[in-house]
Design a protein around this motif. Structure first.
Motif, short mmCIF file in Angstrom:
data_model
loop_
_atom_site.label_atom_id
_atom_site.label_comp_id
_atom_site.label_asym_id
_atom_site.label_seq_id
_atom_site.Cartn_x
_atom_site.Cartn_y
_atom_site.Cartn_z
N ARG A 213 6.18 36.36 -95.16
CA ARG A 213 7.15 35.28 -95.02
C ARG A 213 8.40 35.83 -94.33
N TYR B 136 12.61 35.54 -94.06
CA TYR B 136 13.75 35.10 -94.87
C TYR B 136 15.07 35.30 -94.14
N ASP C 170 13.66 31.05 -97.46
CA ASP C 170 12.41 31.17 -96.72
C ASP C 170 12.51 30.27 -95.49
N THR D 48 10.26 30.56 -92.90
CA THR D 48 8.97 30.68 -92.22
C THR D 48 8.52 29.39 -91.58
N ASP D 49 8.55 28.29 -92.31
CA ASP D 49 8.04 27.01 -91.80
C ASP D 49 9.14 26.00 -91.48
N ARG D 50 10.36 26.44 -91.40
CA ARG D 50 11.46 25.51 -91.11
C ARG D 50 11.47 25.17 -89.63
N PRO D 51 11.79 23.92 -89.29
CA PRO D 51 11.87 23.52 -87.89
C PRO D 51 12.93 24.33 -87.13
N GLU D 52 12.68 24.57 -85.87
CA GLU D 52 13.60 25.35 -85.03
C GLU D 52 15.01 24.77 -85.02
#
Length: 88
Positions: free
Chosen positions: A25, A27, A41, A43-47
Protein backbone atom coordinates in the motif's frame (compact mmCIF):
# COMPACT_ATOMS: atom_id res chain seq x y z
CA UNK A 1 2.57 7.54 26.23
CA UNK A 2 0.16 10.32 25.29
CA UNK A 3 -2.62 10.09 22.66
CA UNK A 4 -0.61 11.79 19.90
CA UNK A 5 2.37 9.49 20.43
CA UNK A 6 0.04 6.48 20.43
CA UNK A 7 -1.50 7.52 17.09
CA UNK A 8 1.79 8.24 15.27
CA UNK A 9 2.49 5.73 12.50
CA UNK A 10 -1.03 4.29 12.60
CA UNK A 11 -3.29 4.30 9.56
CA UNK A 12 -6.24 6.72 9.52
CA UNK A 13 -9.56 4.85 9.43
CA UNK A 14 -8.06 1.45 10.25
CA UNK A 15 -9.35 -0.78 13.03
CA UNK A 16 -7.65 0.18 16.31
CA UNK A 17 -6.51 -3.40 16.84
CA UNK A 18 -4.82 -3.57 13.43
CA UNK A 19 -3.81 -0.03 12.46
CA UNK A 20 -0.30 -0.74 11.19
CA UNK A 21 0.64 0.05 7.58
CA UNK A 22 0.25 -2.87 5.17
CA UNK A 23 2.71 -4.13 2.62
CA UNK A 24 1.92 -3.16 -0.97
CA UNK A 25 0.00 0.00 0.00
CA UNK A 26 1.08 3.64 -0.48
CA UNK A 27 0.72 6.11 2.40
CA UNK A 28 0.96 9.84 2.96
CA UNK A 29 1.75 11.23 6.40
CA UNK A 30 -0.76 13.70 7.87
CA UNK A 31 1.12 16.67 9.35
CA UNK A 32 -0.35 19.05 11.91
CA UNK A 33 -3.91 19.35 13.18
CA UNK A 34 -5.92 16.71 14.98
CA UNK A 35 -4.68 13.80 12.84
CA UNK A 36 -0.98 14.68 13.06
CA UNK A 37 1.24 11.63 12.66
CA UNK A 38 -1.40 9.35 11.19
CA UNK A 39 -0.85 7.74 7.82
CA UNK A 40 -3.42 8.08 5.05
CA UNK A 41 -3.73 5.18 2.61
CA UNK A 42 -3.60 6.87 -0.81
CA UNK A 43 -3.26 3.67 -2.85
CA UNK A 44 -6.71 3.82 -4.45
CA UNK A 45 -7.48 7.52 -4.08
CA UNK A 46 -8.33 9.45 -7.26
CA UNK A 47 -5.51 11.56 -8.70
CA UNK A 48 -7.54 14.77 -8.17
CA UNK A 49 -7.58 14.09 -4.40
CA UNK A 50 -3.85 13.54 -4.43
CA UNK A 51 -3.46 16.99 -6.03
CA UNK A 52 -6.15 19.02 -4.25
CA UNK A 53 -6.39 17.39 -0.83
CA UNK A 54 -8.88 15.50 1.31
CA UNK A 55 -11.51 16.19 3.95
CA UNK A 56 -11.37 13.52 6.64
CA UNK A 57 -14.08 12.97 9.26
CA UNK A 58 -12.76 13.15 12.82
CA UNK A 59 -14.24 13.51 16.28
CA UNK A 60 -11.08 15.05 17.73
CA UNK A 61 -11.01 18.24 15.67
CA UNK A 62 -12.23 21.70 16.60
CA UNK A 63 -15.87 20.84 15.82
CA UNK A 64 -15.99 17.52 17.69
CA UNK A 65 -18.27 14.71 16.50
CA UNK A 66 -19.50 15.38 12.98
CA UNK A 67 -16.52 17.59 12.13
CA UNK A 68 -13.74 17.03 9.62
CA UNK A 69 -10.12 18.00 9.11
CA UNK A 70 -8.84 19.24 5.75
CA UNK A 71 -5.38 18.15 4.56
CA UNK A 72 -3.60 19.04 1.30
CA UNK A 73 -0.37 17.75 -0.23
CA UNK A 74 2.74 19.89 0.15
CA UNK A 75 3.32 19.73 -3.57
CA UNK A 76 2.87 17.53 -6.64
CA UNK A 77 3.50 13.89 -5.74
CA UNK A 78 4.07 14.78 -2.08
CA UNK A 79 3.78 12.06 0.53
CA UNK A 80 3.07 14.58 3.30
CA UNK A 81 -0.33 16.23 3.59
CA UNK A 82 -0.43 19.41 5.67
CA UNK A 83 -3.40 20.41 7.81
CA UNK A 84 -5.39 23.34 6.40
CA UNK A 85 -8.04 23.58 9.10
CA UNK A 86 -11.17 21.99 10.54
CA UNK A 87 -14.68 22.24 9.13
CA UNK A 88 -18.06 21.44 10.70
Amino acid sequence: MDEREFMRGRVYGADHEDAAPRSGRVYAELVGGPLDGLLLDVTDRPERELRSGVTLPTEIGRHGPGGSAVYAPRGPGARRFDWRGDVP
